[in-house]
Design an enzyme around this catalytic site. Structure first.
Site, PDB file in Angstrom:
ATOM      1  N   SER A  73      73.135  90.018 -22.444  1.00 57.97           N
ATOM      2  CA  SER A  73      74.525  89.594 -22.677  1.00 57.97           C
ATOM      3  C   SER A  73      75.548  90.180 -21.714  1.00 57.97           C
ATOM      4  O   SER A  73      76.696  89.730 -21.713  1.00 57.97           O
ATOM      5  CB  SER A  73      74.946  89.964 -24.096  1.00 57.97           C
ATOM      6  N   LYS A  76      77.318  87.845 -19.620  1.00 55.55           N
ATOM      7  CA  LYS A  76      78.422  87.039 -20.175  1.00 55.55           C
ATOM      8  C   LYS A  76      79.754  87.431 -19.551  1.00 55.55           C
ATOM      9  O   LYS A  76      80.626  86.591 -19.319  1.00 55.55           O
ATOM     10  CB  LYS A  76      78.493  87.208 -21.698  1.00 55.55           C
ATOM     11  N   TYR A 197      71.519  79.281 -19.032  1.00 53.64           N
ATOM     12  CA  TYR A 197      71.972  80.441 -19.818  1.00 53.64           C
ATOM     13  C   TYR A 197      70.857  81.491 -19.939  1.00 53.64           C
ATOM     14  O   TYR A 197      71.078  82.684 -19.714  1.00 53.64           O
ATOM     15  CB  TYR A 197      72.436  79.960 -21.206  1.00 53.64           C
ATOM     16  N   TYR A 249      80.356  93.014 -29.636  1.00 54.74           N
ATOM     17  CA  TYR A 249      80.131  92.093 -30.755  1.00 54.74           C
ATOM     18  C   TYR A 249      80.879  92.556 -32.009  1.00 54.74           C
ATOM     19  O   TYR A 249      82.033  92.964 -31.910  1.00 54.74           O
ATOM     20  CB  TYR A 249      78.637  91.931 -31.069  1.00 54.74           C
ATOM     21  N   VAL A 267      71.006  92.946 -25.284  1.00 54.35           N
ATOM     22  CA  VAL A 267      69.838  93.295 -26.091  1.00 54.35           C
ATOM     23  C   VAL A 267      68.652  93.804 -25.252  1.00 54.35           C
ATOM     24  O   VAL A 267      67.647  94.230 -25.805  1.00 54.35           O
ATOM     25  CB  VAL A 267      69.371  92.145 -27.017  1.00 54.35           C
TER      26      VAL A 267
HETATM   27  N1  GLN Z   1      69.624  86.190 -24.279  1.00 55.09           N
HETATM   28  C1  GLN Z   1      70.120  86.780 -25.487  1.00 55.09           C
HETATM   29  C2  GLN Z   1      70.380  85.696 -26.523  1.00 55.09           C
HETATM   30  O1  GLN Z   1      70.876  84.676 -26.168  1.00 55.09           O
HETATM   31  C3  GLN Z   1      71.383  87.573 -25.198  1.00 55.09           C
HETATM   32  C4  GLN Z   1      71.902  88.239 -26.418  1.00 55.09           C
HETATM   33  C5  GLN Z   1      72.422  89.636 -26.212  1.00 55.09           C
HETATM   34  O2  GLN Z   1      72.149  90.330 -25.251  1.00 55.09           O
HETATM   35  N2  GLN Z   1      73.156  90.080 -27.199  1.00 55.09           N
HETATM   36  O3  GLN Z   1      70.090  85.845 -27.672  1.00 55.09           O
END
Ligand code: GLN
Length: 322
Positions: A73, A76, A197, A249, A267
């Protein structure tokens, strides 16, 4: 501006403290690597790195700082910067807002009133932002790779096994994407957009890379080593704002309260914390808590924030004091 030798002293002190924190939190084995993406659970859970980069490119590195792991993430934040640079604020805000959700990063929810994703730091927002990257599948992946290359100073590598694993098991993200499609927020090419993505989530970085990325944003968008302006100062400001309010988050509020700096976690076990006007720190440790944030990462940042008065609202904040 703080004097140069004072700044130097502080950077070296930070390096020493990071070594101490690496020792202190090494034995902490709480949490578990992400398992919902099967390939991620194959990581060695004991890996642990702390890396810091100052605005002049000076590095303080501890532990497994060159170990490569998937950015997840944290991408992002970079994609948000790319979308703002390419399309401008108005066009981005039409599809993705800036409101923290207080819900899980992969919640299947939208801002129903405005027909947009809640913010760019949760999956719904990031999938909408990915849709804004134009061109064919290959061109979109190339556009994102070119952006990563400017931050990393090398061609980005994708972890194919993780990419495949996400594609094979990403039905939750598929549900989010179809919800976005039903509201007309993304175009009707869901599988392709998800593939792009998942590709950006599977880009391999080290803790050191993350700290360099963070230091670029901390440096109003100028890369500390190449000197290249990767995003404009205005875009860097917008990236920092959403990182502060939404980057962790549903833990973002607690994080702002205790640590108090813009940050983004993934994650894969990475967290980058950005100290505007000073530099950035990144921690990599794959064991996660229930929010999807690295457990050791949280402890390290809490300790660093206390020790160095890093919180943005610390009145004693020495980092950028005149
Ligand atoms: N690739 C992961 C997902 O889409 C990214 C989520 C994350 O790092 N929180 O679930």
């Amino acid at each position: 501006m703080v004097e140069d030798d004072e700044r130097q002293r502080r950077i070296e002190w930070l390096g020493q403290v990071c070594i101490g924190l690496h020792e202190q939190f090494g034995p902490l084995t709480e949490g578990a690597p992400a398992a919902y993406i099967p390939e991620l659970s194959n990581v060695d859970p004991d890996l642990f790195a702390i890396a810091a980069v100052a605005l002049d490119g000076q590095e303080q590195l501890t532990g497994d700082h060159d170990h490569l792991f998937t950015i997840q993430s944290i991408s992002k934040l970079l994609l948000y910067g790319l979308a703002l640079e390419t399309h401008g604020r108005e066009a981005v805000l039409e599809r993705v807002g800036v409101a923290p959700t207080g819900d899980l990063f992969n919640a299947i929810e939208l801002d129903e009133e405005r027909h947009r994703a809640p913010n760019p730091m949760v999956n719904a927002g990031a999938i909408a932002i990915t849709d804004m990257v134009g061109g064919s599948r290959e061109e979109r992946i190339e556009g994102i790779a070119a952006m990563f290359e400017r931050y990393l100073g090398r061609r980005p590598e994708i972890d194919d096994a993780v990419w495949k694993s996400e594609r094979a098991t990403g039905n939750h993200n598929r549900a989010i994407a179809y919800l976005l499609l039903s509201h007309g927020i993304i175009e009707d090419r869901v599988e392709e957009t998800l593939d792009v993505y998942f590709a950006q989530c599977s880009v391999l970085v080290s803790a050191r890379d993350l700290a360099m990325i963070g230091a670029t944003i901390a440096n109003s968008g100028v890369h500390p080593v190449s000197g290249e302006q990767i995003v404009s100062p205005r875009v860097a400001r917008d990236m920092l704002t959403v990182a502060l309010t939404c980057g962790m988050y549903d833990y973002a509020g607690e994080w702002a309260y205790t640590v108090g700096i813009p940050a983004k976690s993934g994650v894969g076990g990475g967290i980058v914390g950005i100290i505007p006007g000073a530099g950035a720190v990144a921690v990599f440790s794959p064991r996660l808590d229930e929010h999807g944030n690295s457990v050791r990462g949280l402890r390290v940042f809490e300790a660093l924030s206390e020790e160095f008065d890093m919180h943005l609202f610390d009145f004693d904040r020495p980092w950028t004091r005149a």
